[in-house]
Design a protein around this motif. Structure first.
Motif, PDB file in Angstrom:
ATOM      1  N   UNK A   9      20.886 -57.939 -23.618  1.00 34.26           N
ATOM      2  CA  UNK A   9      21.250 -56.542 -23.123  1.00 34.26           C
ATOM      3  C   UNK A   9      21.605 -55.560 -24.327  1.00 34.26           C
ATOM      4  N   UNK A  10      21.910 -55.374 -25.424  1.00 38.17           N
ATOM      5  CA  UNK A  10      21.896 -54.296 -26.818  1.00 38.17           C
ATOM      6  C   UNK A  10      20.473 -53.814 -26.487  1.00 38.17           C
ATOM      7  N   UNK A  11      19.897 -54.946 -26.296  1.00 40.14           N
ATOM      8  CA  UNK A  11      17.921 -54.134 -26.952  1.00 40.14           C
ATOM      9  C   UNK A  11      18.738 -53.332 -25.543  1.00 40.14           C
ATOM     10  N   UNK A  12      18.625 -53.440 -24.600  1.00 37.24           N
ATOM     11  CA  UNK A  12      17.632 -52.280 -23.542  1.00 37.24           C
ATOM     12  C   UNK A  12      18.167 -51.215 -23.341  1.00 37.24           C
ATOM     13  N   UNK A  13      20.037 -51.720 -24.071  1.00 37.41           N
ATOM     14  CA  UNK A  13      20.939 -50.287 -23.908  1.00 37.41           C
ATOM     15  C   UNK A  13      20.405 -49.713 -25.422  1.00 37.41           C
ATOM     16  N   UNK A  14      19.931 -49.790 -26.284  1.00 37.26           N
ATOM     17  CA  UNK A  14      19.468 -49.336 -27.339  1.00 37.26           C
ATOM     18  C   UNK A  14      17.885 -48.144 -26.762  1.00 37.26           C
ATOM     19  N   UNK A  15      16.933 -49.337 -26.040  1.00 34.34           N
ATOM     20  CA  UNK A  15      15.656 -48.518 -25.831  1.00 34.34           C
ATOM     21  C   UNK A  15      16.307 -47.562 -24.872  1.00 34.34           C
ATOM     22  N   UNK A  16      17.349 -47.310 -23.882  1.00 29.04           N
ATOM     23  CA  UNK A  16      17.883 -46.476 -22.644  1.00 29.04           C
ATOM     24  C   UNK A  16      18.198 -45.829 -23.697  1.00 29.04           C
ATOM     25  N   UNK A  17      18.464 -45.767 -24.564  1.00 26.77           N
ATOM     26  CA  UNK A  17      19.911 -44.149 -25.138  1.00 26.77           C
ATOM     27  C   UNK A  17      19.145 -43.469 -26.521  1.00 26.77           C
ATOM     28  N   UNK A  18      17.852 -44.805 -26.765  1.00 28.67           N
ATOM     29  CA  UNK A  18      16.580 -43.681 -27.988  1.00 28.67           C
ATOM     30  C   UNK A  18      15.766 -42.998 -27.556  1.00 28.67           C
ATOM     31  N   UNK A  19      15.418 -41.561 -27.739  1.00 22.21           N
ATOM     32  CA  UNK A  19      14.567 -41.254 -27.439  1.00 22.21           C
ATOM     33  C   UNK A  19      12.855 -41.407 -27.923  1.00 22.21           C
ATOM     34  N   UNK A  20      12.430 -41.479 -26.914  1.00 19.95           N
ATOM     35  CA  UNK A  20      10.703 -42.742 -26.708  1.00 19.95           C
ATOM     36  C   UNK A  20       9.784 -41.776 -27.580  1.00 19.95           C
ATOM     37  N   UNK A  21       8.907 -42.655 -28.726  1.00 21.68           N
ATOM     38  CA  UNK A  21       8.378 -41.903 -30.162  1.00 21.68           C
ATOM     39  C   UNK A  21       7.604 -40.668 -29.285  1.00 21.68           C
ATOM     40  N   UNK A  22       6.943 -40.739 -27.749  1.00 22.01           N
ATOM     41  CA  UNK A  22       5.712 -39.808 -27.744  1.00 22.01           C
ATOM     42  C   UNK A  22       6.609 -39.144 -27.766  1.00 22.01           C
ATOM     43  N   UNK A  23       8.145 -38.974 -26.617  1.00 24.17           N
ATOM     44  CA  UNK A  23       8.919 -37.362 -26.706  1.00 24.17           C
ATOM     45  C   UNK A  23       9.128 -37.173 -27.918  1.00 24.17           C
ATOM     46  N   UNK A  24       9.597 -38.074 -29.093  1.00 27.82           N
ATOM     47  CA  UNK A  24      10.125 -37.073 -30.328  1.00 27.82           C
ATOM     48  C   UNK A  24       8.720 -36.341 -31.014  1.00 27.82           C
ATOM     49  N   UNK A  25       7.508 -36.735 -30.986  1.00 26.82           N
ATOM     50  CA  UNK A  25       6.384 -36.460 -31.279  1.00 26.82           C
ATOM     51  C   UNK A  25       6.138 -34.678 -30.837  1.00 26.82           C
ATOM     52  N   UNK A  26       6.449 -34.954 -29.251  1.00 25.33           N
ATOM     53  CA  UNK A  26       5.721 -33.668 -28.749  1.00 25.33           C
ATOM     54  C   UNK A  26       7.071 -32.604 -28.811  1.00 25.33           C
ATOM     55  N   UNK A  27       8.474 -33.383 -29.268  1.00 25.37           N
ATOM     56  CA  UNK A  27       8.942 -31.783 -29.932  1.00 25.37           C
ATOM     57  C   UNK A  27       9.224 -31.570 -31.133  1.00 25.37           C
ATOM     58  N   UNK A  28       8.692 -32.026 -32.332  1.00 28.70           N
ATOM     59  CA  UNK A  28       8.203 -32.434 -33.368  1.00 28.70           C
ATOM     60  C   UNK A  28       7.152 -31.305 -33.344  1.00 28.70           C
ATOM     61  N   UNK A  29       5.865 -31.494 -32.744  1.00 30.99           N
ATOM     62  CA  UNK A  29       4.795 -30.481 -32.401  1.00 30.99           C
ATOM     63  C   UNK A  29       5.133 -29.143 -32.132  1.00 30.99           C
ATOM     64  N   UNK A  30       5.712 -28.909 -31.066  1.00 29.00           N
ATOM     65  CA  UNK A  30       6.421 -27.905 -30.180  1.00 29.00           C
ATOM     66  C   UNK A  30       6.918 -27.047 -31.271  1.00 29.00           C
ATOM     67  N   UNK A  31       7.810 -27.785 -32.283  1.00 25.27           N
ATOM     68  CA  UNK A  31       8.133 -26.805 -32.777  1.00 25.27           C
ATOM     69  C   UNK A  31       8.025 -26.201 -34.288  1.00 25.27           C
ATOM     70  N   UNK A  32       6.885 -27.005 -34.351  1.00 30.16           N
ATOM     71  CA  UNK A  32       5.860 -26.487 -35.652  1.00 30.16           C
ATOM     72  C   UNK A  32       5.089 -25.761 -34.738  1.00 30.16           C
ATOM     73  N   UNK A  33       4.458 -25.634 -34.025  1.00 34.92           N
ATOM     74  CA  UNK A  33       3.964 -24.383 -33.090  1.00 34.92           C
ATOM     75  C   UNK A  33       5.026 -23.456 -33.167  1.00 34.92           C
ATOM     76  N   UNK A  34       5.862 -23.324 -32.655  1.00 36.68           N
ATOM     77  CA  UNK A  34       6.434 -21.929 -32.642  1.00 36.68           C
ATOM     78  C   UNK A  34       6.437 -20.704 -33.650  1.00 36.68           C
ATOM     79  N   UNK A  35       6.554 -22.003 -34.825  1.00 34.50           N
ATOM     80  CA  UNK A  35       6.888 -21.017 -36.074  1.00 34.50           C
ATOM     81  C   UNK A  35       5.030 -20.487 -37.279  1.00 34.50           C
TER      82      UNK A  35
END
Length: 609
Positions: free
Chosen positions: A269-295
């Motif tokens: 149950x704890x691992x399930x809640x952790x997976x629910x409330x944590x941003x997936x690695x792929x989405x974190x990558x997307x956010x970082x890439x877009x931020x770098x490309x903006x500048x």
């Protein structure tokens, strides 16, 4: 005389040296006997510092302490009584909660709901086969699990995998039972043959299990060995023995199994809640890439500030920190619009995700619609009180689980996931000072029909149009509303799709009322400031037709395909969001089709649409 005197003086000195020599010899012998005593096990109740024996059950309890502390932060812990429903349905419950439930049942009064507030990520399961009694016990256990952990139990049941070590577990059980009977049978002289058989079978299973962890590792003849062990255990049961030792051993395995199951349930149950409330690695990558490309890229200059404040256009507001989630909302709305020329979308995000959002929406077009990205952080210090968080708040979700008594006098439970406005929503009149009407969309919705008719909606004297949830009324969550006055039979309402009359909002001072309620509840330490929105809009909600929104796609596996296709908006409220691996697979198809699988950033960050 002198010689005699001298001889008399030497005698006592020699005796003193003899006593000292004897004392030293005694200490030497004692120093040799003490280690010898340890080696011979004379001090069988004293253990050296190198090894401290611990019962296996104690180890399990110590191991689960850390998980217990983490699970308490996410919700109530799972009581041990839940496992008894799987073992023995007829076993009476002795907890005070059940006693209270029985007394209320006799009086004919409904059991009050149990509400669990969860941070934002936040059916009755039946199976075929099995005996009716066992099935009823399992269903009751699942209801209790859902009451404690919400959608985790539903997800766990729907994603149950076949056991790969069922035979190994069976052999371990046989080995434990055989060991329990062996000491008692060995004491009977007339059962020498049975004793040898038991010993031989125990040794064989110990050798096999030492080399096998799954059924695939077992030797081909394991079935015959299991049958021989089963026959030997049956013979042992037929022998008259001292049951005290057997009873003690069997109780140990029951307690051990119960503790292990309880530990793994809480850990899962704890691992399930952790997976629910944590941003997936792929989405974190997307956010970082877009931020770098903006500048890196300053060639974008496509903003149309005139449209952003034009009150004659259709303005949609989305609070989000998720790039692909807000993209699906905008894309699905535009794709089903009769005329996208009049659509303006305002994505309100925080400073951390602002540049990623900015670059994404400037680099993608949505027919003729216009998208504005706003950083909400500069607005917060001026309007937030010190008692409220000074950051972007997404729509708040909480779970309402409560028991009820049906006509058959059988206990049943029901869970609702309610999403309401957060603190950030009450900044809308100040952020959009030139607008008189907006439609607020959560970032976990998918639009399937044209929404233009919402702009001609006559709400009378109401401030907001929303879907009402009359299965959960204010009186059922009164313990979280404090001592404020409210109508107990008033229905709760949902965010997701909300039509807001900003002109009337300003006239009635809705934001001021909300902040006042929050401040009162925080200062008095009563109720929950999270639910202040329910009181703020009391008697000010215009009930939208239920066909507008279908909720539950983030936790309910039993929604029909017909109702999904009929709804104008699909709301994935609950923990199992469509962009997570935990999302319900059959509902993801309605969300995925509004993402572009050919997008370069999505492919580079391995975002699987």
């Amino acid at each position: 005389m002198k010689g005699g005197g001298g001889g008399g003086g030497v005698g006592p000195a020699k005796r003193r040296w003899r006593f000292l020599a004897v004392g030293v010899l005694f200490l030497v012998v004692l120093s040799m006997l003490v280690p010898l005593g340890f080696l011979l096990g004379l001090h069988n109740r004293f253990h050296s510092a190198g090894f401290v024996p611990r019962p296996h059950t104690t180890t399990s309890g110590d191991r689960s302490n850390h998980v217990d502390n983490l699970v308490r932060k996410l919700g109530p812990t799972l009581p041990k009584d839940i496992l008894k429903h799987y073992v023995n349905e007829a076993k009476n419950e002795t907890s005070s909660a059940n006693a209270t439930r029985k007394s209320q049942k006799k009086k004919g009064t409904p059991v009050p709901p149990q509400v669990v507030l969860q941070p934002l990520g936040k059916r009755n399961i039946s199976g075929d086969g099995g005996k009716a009694g066992m099935k009823g016990g399992i269903d009751e256990g699942l209801r209790l699990c859902e009451l404690q952990y919400g959608s985790y139990c539903i997800w766990h049941e729907e994603n149950r995998e076949d056991m790969k070590d069922s035979m190994v577990k069976k052999l371990k059980d046989q080995l434990f039972v055989a060991r329990a009977y062996y000491p008692s049978v060995a004491k009977i002289p007339a059962q020498n043959m049975l004793t040898r058989d038991l010993k031989q079978n125990i040794q064989e299973l110990e050798r096999v299990l030492s080399e096998s962890t799954t059924d695939a590792d077992l030797p081909p003849e394991i079935q015959k060995k299991s049958e021989r062990m089963e026959a030997t255990i049956a013979k042992s049961k037929s022998v008259t023995t001292d049951c005290h030792n057997v009873d003690k051993k069997l109780r140990q395995i029951f307690d051990l199994t119960e503790d292990e199951a309880n530990f793994h349930m809480k850990q899962s149950a704890f691992l399930y809640q952790l997976a629910v409330q944590t941003m997936p690695k792929s989405q974190h990558c997307l956010s970082m890439r877009l931020t770098v490309e903006y500048f890196r890229d300053d060639s974008f200059d496509q903003e149309l500030p005139v449209k952003y404040s034009d009150p004659t256009l259709q303005h949609y507001v989305i609070f989000s920190t998720n790039v692909i989630a807000s993209t699906v909302v905008i894309n699905s709305t535009v794709m089903h619009a009769r005329d996208s020329m009049n659509q303006v979308f305002h994505v309100l995000t925080n400073g951390q995700n602002y540049y990623a959002m900015k670059h994404w929406f400037l680099g993608n077009t949505f027919k003729d619609a216009v998208v504005e990205v706003l950083n909400i952080d500069p607005f917060i210090p001026d309007y937030y009180d010190k008692t409220t968080p000074s950051h972007l708040n997404l729509p708040t979700e909480f779970r309402v689980s409560f028991h009820g008594i049906n006509n058959a006098s059988a206990m049943h439970s029901r869970t609702q996931y309610i999403s309401i406005f957060s603190h950030s929503h009450y900044l809308l009149p100040e952020i959009f000072k030139n607008l008189e009407k907006v439609v607020v969309l959560d970032d976990d919705v998918v639009v399937q029909q044209d929404l233009s008719t919402l702009w001609s909606l006559n709400m009378g004297q109401k401030v907001m149009g929303a879907i009402q949830i009359c299965s959960v009324r204010l009186g059922q969550v009164r313990s979280y509303l404090g001592e404020s006055s409210f109508h107990k039979n008033s229905c709760t309402w949902m965010s997701g799709l909300n039509v807001i009359d900003l002109a009337r909002w300003r006239k009635l001072g809705i934001s001021e009322t909300y902040w006042k309620l929050v401040k009162e509840q925080v200062s008095k330490k009563e109720g929950s400031a999270t639910l202040a929105s329910l009181l703020t809009f009391q008697d000010l909600i215009y009930a939208l037709d239920n066909n507008w929104v279908l909720s539950g796609l983030g936790h309910d596996y039993e929604l029909s395909t017909q109702s999904i296709k009929k709804a104008a908006v699909l709301h994935y409220n609950g923990n199992m969001k469509p962009w997570l691996e935990l999302g319900i697979p059959k509902y993801k198809v309605y969300w995925r089709k509004f993402l572009n699988p050919e997008n370069q950033f999505l492919n580079e960050c391995n975002v699987n649409p």
